[in-house]
Design a protein around this motif. Sequence first.
Motif, PDB file in Angstrom:
ATOM      1  N   MET A   1       0.842  -1.183   0.000  1.00  0.00           N
ATOM      2  CA  MET A   1       0.000   0.000   0.000  1.00  0.00           C
ATOM      3  C   MET A   1       0.886   1.244   0.000  1.00  0.00           C
ATOM      4  SD  MET A   1      -2.287   1.339   3.152  1.00  0.00           S
ATOM      5  CE  MET A   1      -2.258   3.080   3.395  1.00  0.00           C
ATOM      6  N   THR A   2       0.561   2.166  -0.849  1.00  0.00           N
ATOM      7  CA  THR A   2       1.260   3.442  -0.861  1.00  0.00           C
ATOM      8  C   THR A   2       0.496   4.426   0.024  1.00  0.00           C
ATOM      9  OG1 THR A   2       2.254   5.121  -2.269  1.00  0.00           O
ATOM     10  CG2 THR A   2       0.073   4.320  -2.907  1.00  0.00           C
ATOM     11  N   ILE A   3       1.173   5.454   0.487  1.00  0.00           N
ATOM     12  CA  ILE A   3       0.513   6.455   1.324  1.00  0.00           C
ATOM     13  C   ILE A   3       0.515   7.796   0.605  1.00  0.00           C
ATOM     14  CG2 ILE A   3       1.080   5.274   3.471  1.00  0.00           C
ATOM     15  CD1 ILE A   3       3.294   7.406   3.909  1.00  0.00           C
ATOM     16  N   THR A   4      -0.421   8.627   1.004  1.00  0.00           N
ATOM     17  CA  THR A   4      -0.511   9.967   0.427  1.00  0.00           C
ATOM     18  C   THR A   4       0.215  10.961   1.325  1.00  0.00           C
ATOM     19  OG1 THR A   4      -2.546  10.524   1.615  1.00  0.00           O
ATOM     20  CG2 THR A   4      -2.790   9.394  -0.523  1.00  0.00           C
ATOM     21  N   GLY A   5       0.460  12.137   0.781  1.00  0.00           N
ATOM     22  CA  GLY A   5       1.079  13.197   1.560  1.00  0.00           C
ATOM     23  C   GLY A   5       0.261  13.584   2.785  1.00  0.00           C
ATOM     24  N   PRO A   6      -1.057  13.789   2.636  1.00  0.00           N
ATOM     25  CA  PRO A   6      -1.859  14.112   3.813  1.00  0.00           C
ATOM     26  C   PRO A   6      -1.849  13.009   4.873  1.00  0.00           C
ATOM     27  CG  PRO A   6      -3.005  14.818   1.839  1.00  0.00           C
ATOM     28  CD  PRO A   6      -1.807  14.024   1.388  1.00  0.00           C
ATOM     29  N   GLN A   7      -1.798  11.741   4.435  1.00  0.00           N
ATOM     30  CA  GLN A   7      -1.685  10.648   5.411  1.00  0.00           C
ATOM     31  C   GLN A   7      -0.360  10.736   6.159  1.00  0.00           C
ATOM     32  OE1 GLN A   7      -2.547   7.239   2.727  1.00  0.00           O
ATOM     33  NE2 GLN A   7      -3.564   6.391   4.534  1.00  0.00           N
ATOM     34  N   ALA A   8       0.715  11.024   5.438  1.00  0.00           N
ATOM     35  CA  ALA A   8       2.028  11.154   6.076  1.00  0.00           C
ATOM     36  C   ALA A   8       2.024  12.291   7.084  1.00  0.00           C
ATOM     37  CB  ALA A   8       3.109  11.365   5.015  1.00  0.00           C
ATOM     38  N   CYS A   9       1.411  13.398   6.717  1.00  0.00           N
ATOM     39  CA  CYS A   9       1.324  14.547   7.618  1.00  0.00           C
ATOM     40  C   CYS A   9       0.518  14.192   8.868  1.00  0.00           C
ATOM     41  CB  CYS A   9       0.700  15.726   6.883  1.00  0.00           C
ATOM     42  SG  CYS A   9       0.620  17.228   7.874  1.00  0.00           S
ATOM     43  N   GLU A  37       3.819  16.280   1.834  1.00  0.00           N
ATOM     44  CA  GLU A  37       2.676  16.392   2.735  1.00  0.00           C
ATOM     45  C   GLU A  37       1.599  17.325   2.180  1.00  0.00           C
ATOM     46  OE1 GLU A  37       4.771  15.568   7.082  1.00  0.00           O
ATOM     47  OE2 GLU A  37       4.212  17.619   6.543  1.00  0.00           O
ATOM     48  N   ARG A  38       2.015  18.332   1.444  1.00  0.00           N
ATOM     49  CA  ARG A  38       1.072  19.302   0.878  1.00  0.00           C
ATOM     50  C   ARG A  38       0.571  18.910  -0.506  1.00  0.00           C
ATOM     51  NH1 ARG A  38       4.196  24.696   3.050  1.00  0.00           N
ATOM     52  NH2 ARG A  38       3.693  24.303   5.248  1.00  0.00           N
ATOM     53  N   GLY A  39       1.014  17.756  -1.008  1.00  0.00           N
ATOM     54  CA  GLY A  39       0.539  17.264  -2.290  1.00  0.00           C
ATOM     55  C   GLY A  39       1.162  17.924  -3.498  1.00  0.00           C
ATOM     56  N   ARG A  40       2.294  18.592  -3.334  1.00  0.00           N
ATOM     57  CA  ARG A  40       2.924  19.296  -4.455  1.00  0.00           C
ATOM     58  C   ARG A  40       3.889  18.421  -5.241  1.00  0.00           C
ATOM     59  NH1 ARG A  40       4.196  24.505  -1.055  1.00  0.00           N
ATOM     60  NH2 ARG A  40       6.050  23.268  -0.741  1.00  0.00           N
ATOM     61  N   ILE A  41       4.486  17.421  -4.588  1.00  0.00           N
ATOM     62  CA  ILE A  41       5.408  16.515  -5.296  1.00  0.00           C
ATOM     63  C   ILE A  41       5.164  15.090  -4.834  1.00  0.00           C
ATOM     64  CG2 ILE A  41       7.221  18.281  -5.469  1.00  0.00           C
ATOM     65  CD1 ILE A  41       8.775  16.463  -3.353  1.00  0.00           C
ATOM     66  N   HIS A  42       5.693  14.156  -5.606  1.00  0.00           N
ATOM     67  CA  HIS A  42       5.778  12.764  -5.178  1.00  0.00           C
ATOM     68  C   HIS A  42       7.255  12.418  -5.202  1.00  0.00           C
ATOM     69  CE1 HIS A  42       5.494   8.427  -5.056  1.00  0.00           C
ATOM     70  NE2 HIS A  42       4.264   8.600  -4.576  1.00  0.00           N
ATOM     71  N   PRO A  43       7.859  12.107  -4.046  1.00  0.00           N
ATOM     72  CA  PRO A  43       9.310  11.907  -3.985  1.00  0.00           C
ATOM     73  C   PRO A  43       9.804  10.602  -4.580  1.00  0.00           C
ATOM     74  CG  PRO A  43       8.346  11.494  -1.848  1.00  0.00           C
ATOM     75  CD  PRO A  43       7.235  11.986  -2.739  1.00  0.00           C
ATOM     76  N   GLY A  44       8.915   9.765  -5.047  1.00  0.00           N
ATOM     77  CA  GLY A  44       9.300   8.473  -5.613  1.00  0.00           C
ATOM     78  C   GLY A  44       8.882   7.346  -4.692  1.00  0.00           C
ATOM     79  N   ALA A  45       8.676   6.176  -5.276  1.00  0.00           N
ATOM     80  CA  ALA A  45       8.157   5.027  -4.528  1.00  0.00           C
ATOM     81  C   ALA A  45       9.086   4.611  -3.398  1.00  0.00           C
ATOM     82  CB  ALA A  45       7.922   3.857  -5.476  1.00  0.00           C
ATOM     83  N   GLU A  46      10.393   4.589  -3.656  1.00  0.00           N
ATOM     84  CA  GLU A  46      11.354   4.167  -2.635  1.00  0.00           C
ATOM     85  C   GLU A  46      11.350   5.123  -1.445  1.00  0.00           C
ATOM     86  OE1 GLU A  46      16.117   3.921  -2.352  1.00  0.00           O
ATOM     87  OE2 GLU A  46      15.233   2.851  -4.046  1.00  0.00           O
ATOM     88  N   ALA A  47      11.284   6.415  -1.715  1.00  0.00           N
ATOM     89  CA  ALA A  47      11.258   7.409  -0.636  1.00  0.00           C
ATOM     90  C   ALA A  47       9.974   7.290   0.182  1.00  0.00           C
ATOM     91  CB  ALA A  47      11.396   8.815  -1.210  1.00  0.00           C
ATOM     92  N   VAL A  48       8.859   7.008  -0.481  1.00  0.00           N
ATOM     93  CA  VAL A  48       7.579   6.869   0.230  1.00  0.00           C
ATOM     94  C   VAL A  48       7.611   5.629   1.126  1.00  0.00           C
ATOM     95  CG1 VAL A  48       5.094   6.505  -0.046  1.00  0.00           C
ATOM     96  CG2 VAL A  48       6.274   8.185  -1.462  1.00  0.00           C
ATOM     97  N   VAL A  49       8.243   4.558   0.672  1.00  0.00           N
ATOM     98  CA  VAL A  49       8.378   3.361   1.501  1.00  0.00           C
ATOM     99  C   VAL A  49       9.219   3.673   2.733  1.00  0.00           C
ATOM    100  CG1 VAL A  49       9.391   1.036   1.602  1.00  0.00           C
ATOM    101  CG2 VAL A  49       8.007   1.707  -0.360  1.00  0.00           C
ATOM    102  N   ARG A  50      10.327   4.397   2.561  1.00  0.00           N
ATOM    103  CA  ARG A  50      11.162   4.782   3.708  1.00  0.00           C
ATOM    104  C   ARG A  50      10.386   5.666   4.677  1.00  0.00           C
ATOM    105  NH1 ARG A  50      14.993   6.196  -0.289  1.00  0.00           N
ATOM    106  NH2 ARG A  50      14.735   8.370   0.368  1.00  0.00           N
TER     107      ARG A  50
END
Length: 99
Positions: A1-9, A37-50
Amino acid sequence: MTITGPQACAARVLVEWPRNHVARLSGLTIEALTAFERGRIHPGAEAVVRLRTALESGGAVFIDENGAGAGVRLKFNRRDVRSIVRLENEGGPVGDDDV
């Protein structure tokens, strides 16, 4: 499962960690974490997993989209999270155990 910026925030706020701490744990810059967190970028799948792994280590539990919306909750209560953080920050040398 991937997460969104607002979820991370939301997870960061729930575990009561400042943005710079989460950025350091996940290997992101503070600017990249803020933008995600603000939904302006996606840092990449690997960064989101970290990032997800770092937040889960603090007690965040991510909830998949289940028809009612994706979300996040705490695995531990706030007192437990503070105790874990305090214990993790005690430091000290790691010793051998010959048992």
